[in-house]
Every structure is written in C-alpha cells, then in structure tokens.
Design a protein around this motif. Structure first.
Motif, PDB file in Angstrom:
ATOM      1  N   SER A 169       6.305  -4.279  -2.988  1.00 32.71           N
ATOM      2  CA  SER A 169       6.817  -5.541  -2.459  1.00 32.71           C
ATOM      3  C   SER A 169       5.736  -6.299  -1.683  1.00 32.71           C
ATOM      4  O   SER A 169       5.574  -7.511  -1.842  1.00 32.71           O
ATOM      5  CB  SER A 169       8.023  -5.268  -1.561  1.00 32.71           C
ATOM      6  OG  SER A 169       8.488  -6.459  -0.985  1.00 32.71           O
ATOM      7  N   ASP A 170       4.988  -5.579  -0.849  1.00 29.68           N
ATOM      8  CA  ASP A 170       3.916  -6.228  -0.084  1.00 29.68           C
ATOM      9  C   ASP A 170       2.812  -6.745  -1.008  1.00 29.68           C
ATOM     10  O   ASP A 170       2.259  -7.826  -0.790  1.00 29.68           O
ATOM     11  CB  ASP A 170       3.324  -5.267   0.946  1.00 29.68           C
ATOM     12  CG  ASP A 170       4.276  -4.983   2.100  1.00 29.68           C
ATOM     13  OD1 ASP A 170       5.251  -5.752   2.275  1.00 29.68           O
ATOM     14  OD2 ASP A 170       4.045  -3.991   2.818  1.00 29.68           O
ATOM     15  N   THR A 178       4.179  -9.848  -2.729  1.00 31.92           N
ATOM     16  CA  THR A 178       4.270 -10.948  -1.765  1.00 31.92           C
ATOM     17  C   THR A 178       2.895 -11.565  -1.532  1.00 31.92           C
ATOM     18  O   THR A 178       2.742 -12.790  -1.526  1.00 31.92           O
ATOM     19  CB  THR A 178       4.871 -10.456  -0.432  1.00 31.92           C
ATOM     20  OG1 THR A 178       6.191  -9.969  -0.679  1.00 31.92           O
ATOM     21  CG2 THR A 178       4.929 -11.572   0.597  1.00 31.92           C
ATOM     22  N   LEU A 195       0.526   1.240   0.254  1.00 33.41           N
ATOM     23  CA  LEU A 195       0.949  -0.161   0.205  1.00 33.41           C
ATOM     24  C   LEU A 195       2.187  -0.236  -0.671  1.00 33.41           C
ATOM     25  O   LEU A 195       2.235   0.382  -1.738  1.00 33.41           O
ATOM     26  CB  LEU A 195      -0.179  -1.025  -0.396  1.00 33.41           C
ATOM     27  CG  LEU A 195       0.070  -2.517  -0.573  1.00 33.41           C
ATOM     28  CD1 LEU A 195       0.194  -3.208   0.789  1.00 33.41           C
ATOM     29  CD2 LEU A 195      -1.065  -3.154  -1.376  1.00 33.41           C
ATOM     30  N   SER A 196       3.181  -0.990  -0.215  1.00 29.91           N
ATOM     31  CA  SER A 196       4.403  -1.099  -1.030  1.00 29.91           C
ATOM     32  C   SER A 196       4.203  -2.131  -2.140  1.00 29.91           C
ATOM     33  O   SER A 196       3.411  -3.069  -2.004  1.00 29.91           O
ATOM     34  CB  SER A 196       5.595  -1.500  -0.156  1.00 29.91           C
ATOM     35  OG  SER A 196       5.505  -2.858   0.215  1.00 29.91           O
TER      36      SER A 196
END
Length: 104
Positions: A22-23, A26, A19-20
């Motif tokens: 950023s994700d 977000t 999982l990034s």
C-alpha cells in the motif's frame, strides 16, 4: 539512482516486509498522478484544437450521409459524416486555379 533501480529496491523491500504494498503504491501514485493529469490536459487541448469537419455539399455513395472534408495525419481527405458507421473516404479533389485578367 534510475527509476528502474529504485523500483527494484522498493519491490525488494516489499518482499522482505520492510515496506507495505500500500505504501509503495501510494508513493507511486503521488508521482504518477500529476503526470497523468498533465498528459490528459494536453490530449484534451489537442482534441479541441483539431479542425472541425467541413461539409462539401455531396452525399456518401455508400450510405447517403453527408460527405465532409477532414484533416488527417497525411493531410486533407473527404470522408463520410457517419463515420465510424460508414468508412467511405476519398482524396480531396483540388480544383485548378483559374486566373482572370484584371481590367484597368
């Protein structure tokens, strides 16, 4: 699953490159933003509902500005209208109630 456990799992996924960041951020923001908006609106409503300071017709002995009656968390008090520049305060002086007889 509790919030902390879900967060730990998500952070593990970020650490494992499943999982990034950023994700993750977000997804967090999508849940947090409505709560932040609600808290902000509540705070603004509370601030608007706060009673306004009432001038009492006296001047501050420390700086000469007008004294006002304010409502604090412990009740009414007299304070300097120049606050925070001047921090003079005192208790509200309660005038005794005088009853006059009513004539018929």
């Amino acid at each position: 699953m509790a919030y902390t456990a879900r967060l730990e799992t998500a952070l593990d996924r970020v650490a494992n490159d499943d999982l990034s960041r950023s994700d993750l951020l977000t997804a967090f923001w999508r849940g947090f933003q409505p709560q932040l908006k609600s808290a902000t609106e509540y705070t603004l409503t509370q601030m608007k509902a706060r009673p306004q300071a009432k001038p009492i017709g006296e001047t501050c002995p420390d700086c000469g500005a007008d004294l006002v009656e304010r409502q604090g968390s412990n009740g009414a008090f007299v304070g300097c209208s120049a606050y925070p520049k001047c921090s003079y305060t005192r208790n509200v002086e309660h005038k005794p109630l005088v009853l006059h007889p009513v004539e018929d």
